[in-house]
Design an enzyme around this catalytic site. Structure first.
Site, PDB file in Angstrom:
ATOM      1  N   ASP A 102     -14.100 -16.618 -68.487  1.00  0.00           N
ATOM      2  CA  ASP A 102     -14.803 -15.899 -69.552  1.00  0.00           C
ATOM      3  C   ASP A 102     -13.803 -15.360 -70.574  1.00  0.00           C
ATOM      4  O   ASP A 102     -13.991 -15.509 -71.769  1.00  0.00           O
ATOM      5  CB  ASP A 102     -15.675 -14.772 -68.974  1.00  0.00           C
ATOM      6  CG  ASP A 102     -14.906 -13.843 -68.044  1.00  0.00           C
ATOM      7  OD1 ASP A 102     -13.802 -14.209 -67.586  1.00  0.00           O
ATOM      8  OD2 ASP A 102     -15.404 -12.741 -67.765  1.00  0.00           O
ATOM      9  N   ILE A 103     -12.721 -14.745 -70.075  1.00  0.00           N
ATOM     10  CA  ILE A 103     -11.789 -14.102 -71.006  1.00  0.00           C
ATOM     11  C   ILE A 103     -10.336 -14.294 -70.574  1.00  0.00           C
ATOM     12  O   ILE A 103     -10.032 -14.259 -69.373  1.00  0.00           O
ATOM     13  CB  ILE A 103     -12.102 -12.590 -71.156  1.00  0.00           C
ATOM     14  CG1 ILE A 103     -11.190 -11.918 -72.196  1.00  0.00           C
ATOM     15  CG2 ILE A 103     -12.035 -11.856 -69.832  1.00  0.00           C
ATOM     16  CD1 ILE A 103     -11.644 -10.522 -72.617  1.00  0.00           C
ATOM     17  N   ASP A 105      -7.151 -12.200 -71.286  1.00  0.00           N
ATOM     18  CA  ASP A 105      -6.783 -10.907 -71.862  1.00  0.00           C
ATOM     19  C   ASP A 105      -5.251 -10.856 -71.964  1.00  0.00           C
ATOM     20  O   ASP A 105      -4.682 -11.181 -73.003  1.00  0.00           O
ATOM     21  CB  ASP A 105      -7.357  -9.811 -70.961  1.00  0.00           C
ATOM     22  CG  ASP A 105      -7.176  -8.416 -71.515  1.00  0.00           C
ATOM     23  OD1 ASP A 105      -6.369  -8.245 -72.450  1.00  0.00           O
ATOM     24  OD2 ASP A 105      -7.807  -7.470 -71.013  1.00  0.00           O
ATOM     25  N   GLY A 107      -3.473 -12.840 -70.072  1.00  0.00           N
ATOM     26  CA  GLY A 107      -3.080 -14.204 -69.714  1.00  0.00           C
ATOM     27  C   GLY A 107      -2.503 -14.285 -68.311  1.00  0.00           C
ATOM     28  O   GLY A 107      -2.182 -15.367 -67.825  1.00  0.00           O
TER      29      GLY A 107
END
Ligand code: PRP
Length: 181
Positions: A102-103, A105, A107
């Site tokens: 999903d994300i 951020d 990494g």
């Protein structure tokens, strides 16, 4: 117009934009993997479950879906290890892999995961994420990216705060008073 949840500052990406971009990503993936007999798609729980469900329903090449669950310790510290809570059902040696997040951020999670999965000798390894923060300090490579977003706390479309807000149909900025007390 979509009603805004009272804990939110603003909608960053609305439902229509998300659906349009998800279809574009799926079309691109289908094109790029058109010669692959079986694409092994890995959704990273929990956050990826909604994005994964929408994305895979537009992917036209033969594919299977599997899941991993990860938990990260001390996201704010560089030392934070990532723990595998639930692993894949199959060995992935020789398979074409697409990780769906999903994300991204910091990494950190994706970087760790890439390392682990590379060690299992897949035929190819690619990544797809709905959103990525501009600050992505570890520069984890995202091959298929939905949107770049500013460095604010985002929720919705799978993204949470304390496990809440995941099923909002849009991606929105959470009010700081919700997470700072
Ligand atoms: C979120 C997200 C990514 C990770 C990204 O997971 O789903 O896996 O954080 O952060 P990073 O780039 O800084 O590593 P989280 O640990 O919140 O679990 P969840 O998916 O269950 O919400």
């Amino acid at each position: 117009m979509t009603d805004l949840h009272p804990d939110l500052v603003r909608i960053l990406i609305d439902q229509e934009e998300i659906q349009k971009r998800v279809k574009e990503l799926a079309d691109q993936i289908s094109q790029d993997f058109k010669d692959v007999k079986r694409l092994y798609i890995i959704g990273i729980l929990k956050g990826a479950f909604i994005f994964l469900a929408d994305l895979t329903r537009h992917i036209s090449v033969p594919h299977v879906v599997d899941f991993m669950a990860l938990s990260s310790y001390g996201r704010t510290t560089k030392s934070g290890a990532v723990r595998i809570l639930m692993d894949l059902r199959e060995p992935i040696e020789g398979q074409h892999i697409l990780i769906v997040e999903d994300i991204v951020d910091t990494g950190h999670t994706l970087g760790y995961l890439l390392n682990i999965l590379e060690g299992r000798n897949p035929a190819s390894l690619h990544t797809c994420a709905l959103v990525k923060k501009q600050r992505d300090i570890e520069a984890a490579p995202v091959d298929y990216l939905g949107f770049e977003i500013p460095d604010v706390w985002v929720v919705g479309y799978g993204l949470d705060y304390a496990d809440l807000y995941r099923t909002l149909p849009y991606v929105a900025e959470l009010k700081s008073e919700v997470y700072s007390d």
